[in-house]
Design an enzyme around this catalytic site. Structure first.
Site, mmCIF file in Angstrom:
data_model
loop_
_atom_site.group_PDB
_atom_site.id
_atom_site.type_symbol
_atom_site.label_atom_id
_atom_site.label_comp_id
_atom_site.label_asym_id
_atom_site.label_seq_id
_atom_site.Cartn_x
_atom_site.Cartn_y
_atom_site.Cartn_z
ATOM 1 N N TYR A 220 38.527 49.554 50.255
ATOM 2 C CA TYR A 220 37.287 48.825 50.011
ATOM 3 C C TYR A 220 37.533 47.350 50.288
ATOM 4 O O TYR A 220 38.522 46.785 49.820
ATOM 5 C CB TYR A 220 36.848 49.016 48.555
ATOM 6 C CG TYR A 220 35.592 48.254 48.178
ATOM 7 C CD1 TYR A 220 34.350 48.596 48.720
ATOM 8 C CD2 TYR A 220 35.649 47.196 47.266
ATOM 9 C CE1 TYR A 220 33.205 47.907 48.361
ATOM 10 C CE2 TYR A 220 34.495 46.509 46.906
ATOM 11 C CZ TYR A 220 33.277 46.860 47.450
ATOM 12 O OH TYR A 220 32.136 46.177 47.093
ATOM 13 N N ASP B 107 43.955 42.369 53.070
ATOM 14 C CA ASP B 107 42.973 42.091 52.032
ATOM 15 C C ASP B 107 43.709 42.149 50.694
ATOM 16 O O ASP B 107 43.962 43.223 50.155
ATOM 17 C CB ASP B 107 41.833 43.112 52.095
ATOM 18 C CG ASP B 107 40.783 42.849 51.018
ATOM 19 O OD1 ASP B 107 40.983 41.930 50.205
ATOM 20 O OD2 ASP B 107 39.769 43.569 51.008
ATOM 21 N N LYS C 174 39.302 37.648 43.008
ATOM 22 C CA LYS C 174 39.710 38.080 41.670
ATOM 23 C C LYS C 174 40.609 37.047 40.951
ATOM 24 O O LYS C 174 40.086 36.085 40.422
ATOM 25 C CB LYS C 174 40.315 39.480 41.744
ATOM 26 C CG LYS C 174 39.248 40.463 42.291
ATOM 27 C CD LYS C 174 39.527 41.933 42.145
ATOM 28 C CE LYS C 174 38.253 42.712 42.450
ATOM 29 N NZ LYS C 174 38.287 43.556 43.627
HETATM 30 C C1 LIG Z 1 37.162 43.589 44.728
HETATM 31 C C2 LIG Z 1 37.580 43.660 46.131
HETATM 32 C C3 LIG Z 1 36.824 43.081 47.159
HETATM 33 C C4 LIG Z 1 35.463 42.493 46.917
HETATM 34 O O1 LIG Z 1 35.493 41.360 46.109
HETATM 35 P P1 LIG Z 1 34.125 40.923 45.389
HETATM 36 O O2 LIG Z 1 34.509 39.640 44.699
HETATM 37 O O3 LIG Z 1 33.756 42.032 44.465
HETATM 38 O O4 LIG Z 1 33.109 40.706 46.444
HETATM 39 C C5 LIG Z 1 37.340 43.084 48.433
HETATM 40 N N1 LIG Z 1 38.531 43.639 48.698
HETATM 41 C C6 LIG Z 1 39.282 44.219 47.747
HETATM 42 C C7 LIG Z 1 40.614 44.798 48.101
HETATM 43 C C8 LIG Z 1 38.824 44.272 46.435
HETATM 44 O O5 LIG Z 1 39.556 44.895 45.505
#
Ligand SMILES: *Cc1c(COP(=O)(O)O)cnc(C)c1O
Length: 425
Positions: A141, A236, A264
């Site tokens: 994701y 990511d 995060k």
């Molecule tokens: C949470 C997450 C996102 C999205 O971040 P948001 O602040 O919710 O938009 C993207 N990539 C990874 C790996 C994530 O865990």
């Protein structure tokens, strides 16, 4: 006010009563607790019930909830200014700290969410290479931007709805999806389509299809193929950054991506995201280069203060070691309780992320994640919640430990797990 009443009310004015899908408990069923207060390793709901929290706002609360240093930094920043939309010293301090901590990051731009960070990284990779296609992995994701909502994990998985309505087929057609940990498939894809591929985006440790670790050689293959074919490798690290190791998964596994997305933890619970990487690529961003990106609240002083205060705590010596040993004790204890109850169960961790699986061994692929016994997880989840242990409300989410968790919380969790396993065995 009761959880149930609030959930009723919420559903009248907010779709499904929530502002992000997984919170609705659709996967596990039942009424989500409406949370009112948090401190250290604990959260309290509106009924006054206390829970040991293993969600941690889905990752950001690495230092524990309402850490005094973070709260003080927020108060101090807010008393000076809430927003300028102009450069500030704090964002320079945060950018410098990120460049220092994350090995591959030479320059960084701050945004307000992980989704914005990955969206910008993809645009940047396309602008830099002049190519359109991207490669992602099933179950990973990367936020909810159109081109990335193809076979995504997290909430998209929970609902068995791998893509999304409203994403144009044209957009999705530029996204190639491969299997996580399948190096041969990636090589084949590059051999056939290499000249069209702008980038590969990957969660270097997959944390949105439960927790799946990269198998030896997988991240190395991505690095080699991207280099060979002139594609940009994007890690990511929105979830793994500062959590899987201080320098992120790239530090733990020793692989240097071209771009890194963060989120995060860098906001410490307030909205901050970032995209960073090689200077040569980052300089393609407006106003230096032709790739447009902007944000009214980007680098917001209050959010940056929270992030900076959190990162300073995280960078203290011994911080990561203590977290890892707490997480290890939790995971080993849970595996032992599962065994005692004779339940097909396994658990593993990396840094302070953990995965719980209702199958005999930890999954190494998306297909293996899908073999976990979801119904059993759901019963286990509710038995834990009942006893004041707040796990992520889905079999497809990773768990998070904070620095505020210690032996007391682990012991309480294991005692609850013994009861919960008995109800599912
Ligand atoms: C949470 C997450 C996102 C999205 O971040 P948001 O602040 O919710 O938009 C993207 N990539 C990874 C790996 C994530 O865990």
């Amino acid at each position: 006010m009761k959880n149930e009443e609030l959930f009723e009310r919420a559903q009248r004015s907010i779709p499904a009563g929530v502002n992000s899908p997984v919170r609705a408990f659709r996967s596990v069923g039942g009424v989500p607790p409406f949370l009112a207060r948090a401190e250290g390793a604990y959260v309290w709901d509106v009924e006054g019930k206390r829970y040991v929290d293993y969600v941690g706002s889905w990752g950001p609360m690495l230092a524990g909830h309402t850490h005094p240093a973070v709260v003080a930094a927020i108060a101090e920043a807010a008393s000076r200014a809430i927003s300028f939309g102009a450069p500030t010293q704090a964002e320079v301090d945060l950018a410098e700290l990120i460049c220092k901590l994350v090995p591959s990051v030479e320059q960084v731009r701050l945004v307000s969410s992980g989704t914005e960070a990955t969206m910008t990284a993809i645009r940047l990779a396309r602008g830099y290479t002049g190519r359109d296609a991207i490669v992602k992995f099933e179950g990973c994701y990367h936020g909810h931007a159109d081109s990335l909502l193809v076979k995504a994990g997290s909430g998209a998985l929970t609902f068995g709805n791998p893509s999304s309505a409203g994403v144009p087929a044209d957009t999705a057609s530029h996204t190639f999806v491969a299997d996580y940990n399948d190096s041969a498939q990636v090589k084949k894809l590059f051999a056939e389509k290499g000249g069209r591929i702008a980038c590969v985006i990957v969660e270097p440790v997959a944390g949105n299809m439960n927790l799946v670790l990269p198998q030896r050689g997988f991240l190395e293959t991505l690095r080699e193929e991207c280099t060979r074919h002139g594609a940009v490798l994007i890690f990511d690290e929105v979830m793994t950054g500062f959590r899987v190791a201080l320098g992120g998964a790239q530090a733990r596994y020793g692989i240097r991506p071209d771009l890194t997305t963060l989120g995060k933890v860098i906001g410490g619970g307030l909205p901050v995201g970032a995209v960073g990487g090689r200077r040569e690529i980052m300089e393609k961003l407006a106003p230096l280069g032709p790739v447009y990106q902007a944000g009214t609240l980007s680098g917001n002083p209050v959010a940056v203060a929270a992030g900076l205060a959190t990162l300073k705590l995280v960078a203290e010596s011994g911080f990561t070691e203590k977290l890892e040993s707490t997480t290890r004790a939790l995971v080993d204890g849970l595996a032992q309780e599962g065994k005692r109850a004779d339940v097909a169960f396994s658990a593993q961790c990396v840094g302070s992320m953990f995965g719980l699986y209702f199958r005999a061994t930890p999954p190494q692929s998306f297909a293996e994640v899908m073999q976990c016994d979801r119904e059993r997880f759901n019963r286990f989840f509710h038995a834990m919640l009942e006893q004041g242990i707040y796990l992520a409300p889905s079999a497809y989410e990773a768990g998070f430990v904070s620095a505020a968790h210690g032996k007391k919380e682990v012991d309480a969790t294991l005692a609850a797990a013994r009861v919960a396993f008995a109800t599912v065995s």
